[in-house]
Design a protein around this motif. Structure first.
Motif, short mmCIF file in Angstrom:
data_model
loop_
_atom_site.label_atom_id
_atom_site.label_comp_id
_atom_site.label_asym_id
_atom_site.label_seq_id
_atom_site.Cartn_x
_atom_site.Cartn_y
_atom_site.Cartn_z
N ILE A 6 0.84 -1.20 0.00
CA ILE A 6 0.00 0.00 0.00
C ILE A 6 0.87 1.26 0.00
CG2 ILE A 6 -1.62 1.34 1.38
CD1 ILE A 6 -2.88 -1.28 2.28
N ALA A 7 1.94 1.22 0.79
CA ALA A 7 2.86 2.36 0.84
C ALA A 7 3.44 2.64 -0.54
CB ALA A 7 3.97 2.10 1.85
N GLU A 8 3.79 1.59 -1.26
CA GLU A 8 4.35 1.79 -2.61
C GLU A 8 3.37 2.51 -3.51
OE1 GLU A 8 5.84 -0.66 -6.56
OE2 GLU A 8 4.75 -1.68 -4.95
N ARG A 9 2.11 2.07 -3.51
CA ARG A 9 1.11 2.70 -4.38
C ARG A 9 0.92 4.17 -4.02
NH1 ARG A 9 -1.79 -2.32 -3.78
NH2 ARG A 9 -3.21 -1.38 -2.26
N ARG A 10 0.87 4.46 -2.75
CA ARG A 10 0.64 5.84 -2.33
C ARG A 10 1.84 6.73 -2.68
NH1 ARG A 10 -1.13 6.28 3.70
NH2 ARG A 10 -1.43 8.41 2.95
N LEU A 11 3.03 6.21 -2.50
CA LEU A 11 4.23 7.00 -2.81
C LEU A 11 4.36 7.24 -4.30
CD1 LEU A 11 6.62 5.29 -0.27
CD2 LEU A 11 5.92 7.70 -0.22
N ARG A 12 4.02 6.25 -5.10
CA ARG A 12 4.07 6.45 -6.56
C ARG A 12 3.01 7.46 -7.01
NH1 ARG A 12 7.94 3.37 -8.30
NH2 ARG A 12 8.24 1.25 -7.51
N ALA A 13 1.86 7.44 -6.34
CA ALA A 13 0.83 8.44 -6.67
C ALA A 13 1.32 9.85 -6.34
CB ALA A 13 -0.46 8.12 -5.92
N LEU A 14 1.98 10.01 -5.20
CA LEU A 14 2.53 11.31 -4.85
C LEU A 14 3.58 11.76 -5.85
CD1 LEU A 14 2.90 11.04 -0.96
CD2 LEU A 14 1.35 12.54 -2.22
N ALA A 15 4.45 10.83 -6.26
CA ALA A 15 5.49 11.16 -7.24
C ALA A 15 4.88 11.60 -8.56
CB ALA A 15 6.41 9.96 -7.46
N ALA A 16 3.80 10.91 -8.98
CA ALA A 16 3.14 11.27 -10.23
C ALA A 16 2.51 12.66 -10.15
CB ALA A 16 2.08 10.22 -10.58
N GLU A 17 1.92 12.98 -9.00
CA GLU A 17 1.30 14.29 -8.83
C GLU A 17 2.34 15.41 -8.88
OE1 GLU A 17 -0.62 13.77 -5.12
OE2 GLU A 17 -2.29 12.62 -5.94
N VAL A 18 3.47 15.21 -8.24
CA VAL A 18 4.52 16.23 -8.27
C VAL A 18 5.08 16.37 -9.68
CG1 VAL A 18 6.82 16.82 -7.41
CG2 VAL A 18 5.09 15.93 -5.84
N ALA A 19 5.32 15.24 -10.35
CA ALA A 19 5.87 15.29 -11.70
C ALA A 19 4.93 16.00 -12.66
CB ALA A 19 6.15 13.88 -12.21
#
Length: 640
Positions: A268-281
């Protein structure tokens, strides 16, 4: 550029050569490259079209040095570098007025100035860049005849204004580019760590080690680049922030990822962190779209719930908000003039003085390439002097051959200006990949530019430049490296002791009880966070020291190779302490101050080389894995 953890195994005699020649991965810095091409090639092209080629050359030389000195950091950092380094570098042209002084006086003065430039490098990146640029400019001023040196001084300032203006344009167009450049890799590295942790917990293995090394490197890059502007325009690329709160929250996420034992929570942590990275990018706000939360896993531990909370805190920290009073900026003047800086300055002074004496012993007119090579190789904060000398010679030989060929086929004028712009565009990227490739990009530009102020030379003195580069490299290797035993030591043992002391301090604080009163409890929490950060950074420093030593010739690389298993075991020990600290925060294990303090003392003792005395055998089950991993460290230390 992420840090790659060292893999254990026997080091072959020639491995230091492979390590020295390794080309690092690096993303192409588009803005920096465009700015470099325009700032260096643009004046040359304009000067060719308007008949002011000499003026354009001096401006282009200034902007080349500024482009090479720019850091992949905040706008504030790079504006400060320009403001501080430009007057320091321009002052180097003053030596042109005394170029005909007696050689003995010139050598002594050059050595003293080189020592001063080496010492001020300890004040911070702006002074380090300015010191190297001063010596480069001084080398040209001492060796080129018939110039009114007041004109280059003024034009160097003009180059600084031009480069600052171009940097200002990028800042207006992409205000949060420096922040985004480190935030996306940081969040992605944390997501990769979560995936590695999930796979190790679910399937076994040790994928976490490499992922943790990359995450630590990304976190350190972000920590050195706190935001210098508050950018809060909704819906823009600046609709998130980077400051101490973000990096602190990211460090806590990393610690809880290493310490948690729930594979579902890691996924779950991986999915959330990748979502945050996508939003910033994508430049979207950290709180835009779907909320960055997922339901807790059924039956999950309190540690897993705390990991989820830590990611909530990271997501919240990324949201734009007013900068709190007293928020920390980058330290642009560090005041770190210690023993190491003075020793490096002394080596630089000796080598530069010998290089300036080349006016008497180098039989060709381009003798100033000898001191120019020395100061480029011995820039104080680049790591291995030996490796830089070898790579500089290799890169320059290839670059000189290439530049000489191009001078034969490309006429002076607009065509040469376009060629200069093309090489200048590659400088920022190749600087991050390899020192040899950096020389391959910068050397042709210097040759093209300096060729303009040496009329009648024919513009093609390849063998002179190669010979001068070889002599400069030899001076650095002999007088800046071989005769200094201090510089040939691997220094891994000392750094290892510091890392083990950091691990011990982390364990000591983690083993203490949480006070009932809010004030003392907050103080303990702050001490725990500081200890964890210090331990993580100490291990990162140890990996960096090991990598540098592996790129040195024997005996340094042999010593470093023998330390690889112990360093890897120490990293596993550090992870086990982090896991214990996580359990303590989650209140999954009770405190045991006497045993944790005794084990911490044992860790420190082992790091200092202590092999005598009976090892601590804790009765607390939560501390036994740490003791077991310390035993492995001791076993590897016995083989070093």
């Amino acid at each position: 550029m992420g840090q790659t953890p060292i893999s254990p195994g026997r080091v072959r005699p020639a491995d230091w050569i492979v390590e020295m020649l390794r080309i690092r991965r690096a993303e192409f810095p588009l803005g920096h490259s465009i700015r470099s091409a325009v700032a260096v090639g643009g004046p040359f092209i304009v000067g060719s079209l308007t008949g002011h080629l000499i003026t354009a050359m001096w401006i282009g030389l200034a902007t080349l040095l500024l482009a090479a000195g720019e850091r992949e950091g905040t706008y504030r950092l790079n504006f400060t570098i320009i403001a501080i380094s430009t007057p320091i570098a321009a002052a180097g042209y003053l030596l042109g007025f005394i170029q005909d002084a007696p050689i003995a006086a010139l050598v002594v003065l050059a050595a003293l100035l080189a020592f001063l430039m080496g010492v001020i490098a300890g004040l911070g990146p702006a002074f380090s860049v300015g010191g190297m640029q001063f010596l480069l400019v001084a080398s040209i001023a001492l060796g080129v005849k018939g110039i009114d040196w007041w004109e280059p001084i003024g034009l160097y300032f003009a180059g600084g204004v031009l480069y600052a203006a171009l940097l200002g344009i990028e800042m207006l167009l992409v205000p949060a580019r420096p922040q985004r450049a480190v935030l996306v890799p940081m969040l992605t590295a944390l997501a990769d760590l979560a995936r590695a942790r999930h796979d190790d917990l679910a399937e076994g293995g040790d994928r976490t080690a490499a992922a943790r090394g990359r995450a630590t490197a990304a976190l350190r890059a972000a920590t050195t680049r706190v935001a210098e502007f508050s950018v809060r325009t909704a819906g823009s690329a600046g609709s998130w922030t980077l400051d101490d709160g973000v990096t602190g929250a990211a460090e806590r996420v990393q610690a809880f990822l290493i310490g948690d034992r729930d594979p579902a929570a890691a996924e779950i942590a991986e999915r959330r962190l990748r979502a945050l990275a996508a939003e910033v990018a994508a430049g979207r706000s950290a709180d835009a779209g779907e909320p960055a939360t997922e339901p807790a896993v059924a039956g999950s531990s309190r540690g897993a719930a705390l990991l989820s909370t830590r990611i909530d805190e990271l997501a919240d920290a990324l949201r734009p908000r007013k900068r709190p009073a007293g928020a920390r900026h980058e330290r642009l003047v560090s005041g770190g003039i210690g023993r190491e800086v003075v020793l490096a300055a002394a080596r630089l002074a000796l080598c530069y003085g010998i290089a300036v004496a080349a006016r008497e012993y180098f039989p060709y007119g381009h003798w100033f390439w000898v001191p120019l090579t020395v100061c480029m190789v011995m820039k104080p904060d680049f790591g291995s002097v030996f490796a830089r000398a070898i790579l500089r010679v290799i890169g320059t030989v290839v670059a000189v051959a290439l530049a000489s060929l191009l001078l034969l086929v490309v006429p002076k004028g607009v065509g040469l200006g376009i060629l200069i712009a093309a090489f200048a565009a590659l400088v920022p990227w190749l600087m991050m990949k390899s020192y040899a490739l950096q020389a391959l990009a910068i050397t042709p530009i210097v040759i093209f530019l300096v060729d303009v102020i040496t009329p009648g030379d024919g513009g093609n003195f390849s063998w002179e430049r190669i010979a001068a580069t070889a002599i400069g490299g030899a001076i650095v290797i002999v007088f800046g490296y071989l005769i200094w035993p201090h510089s040939r030591r691997a220094w891994v043992a000392e750094t290892f002791a510091q890392a083990m002391a950091g691990i011990a301090a982390h364990l000591r604080v983690a083993g203490t009880a949480v006070p009932d009163d809010a004030g003392p409890a907050a103080d303990r929490h702050s001490e725990l966070v500081a200890a964890r950060r210090a331990a993580t950074r100490a291990m990162s420093d140890l990996q960096t020291r090991l990598e540098r030593a592996l790129a040195e010739p024997p005996p340094a690389d042999t010593v470093a190779g023998a330390w690889i298993p112990a360093v890897d075991a120490a990293q596993v020990l550090a992870d086990s302490v982090t896991a214990y600290a996580t359990d303590r925060v989650a209140d999954d294990v009770p405190p045991d101050e006497p045993e944790s303090a005794a084990l911490a003392a044992d860790i420190r003792h082992a790091g200092e080389g202590g092999r005598s005395g009976e090892a601590v055998a804790p009765t607390d089950p939560a501390l036994r894995p740490i003791a077991d991993r310390l035993a492995r460290v001791r076993a590897h230390l016995a083989d070093t």
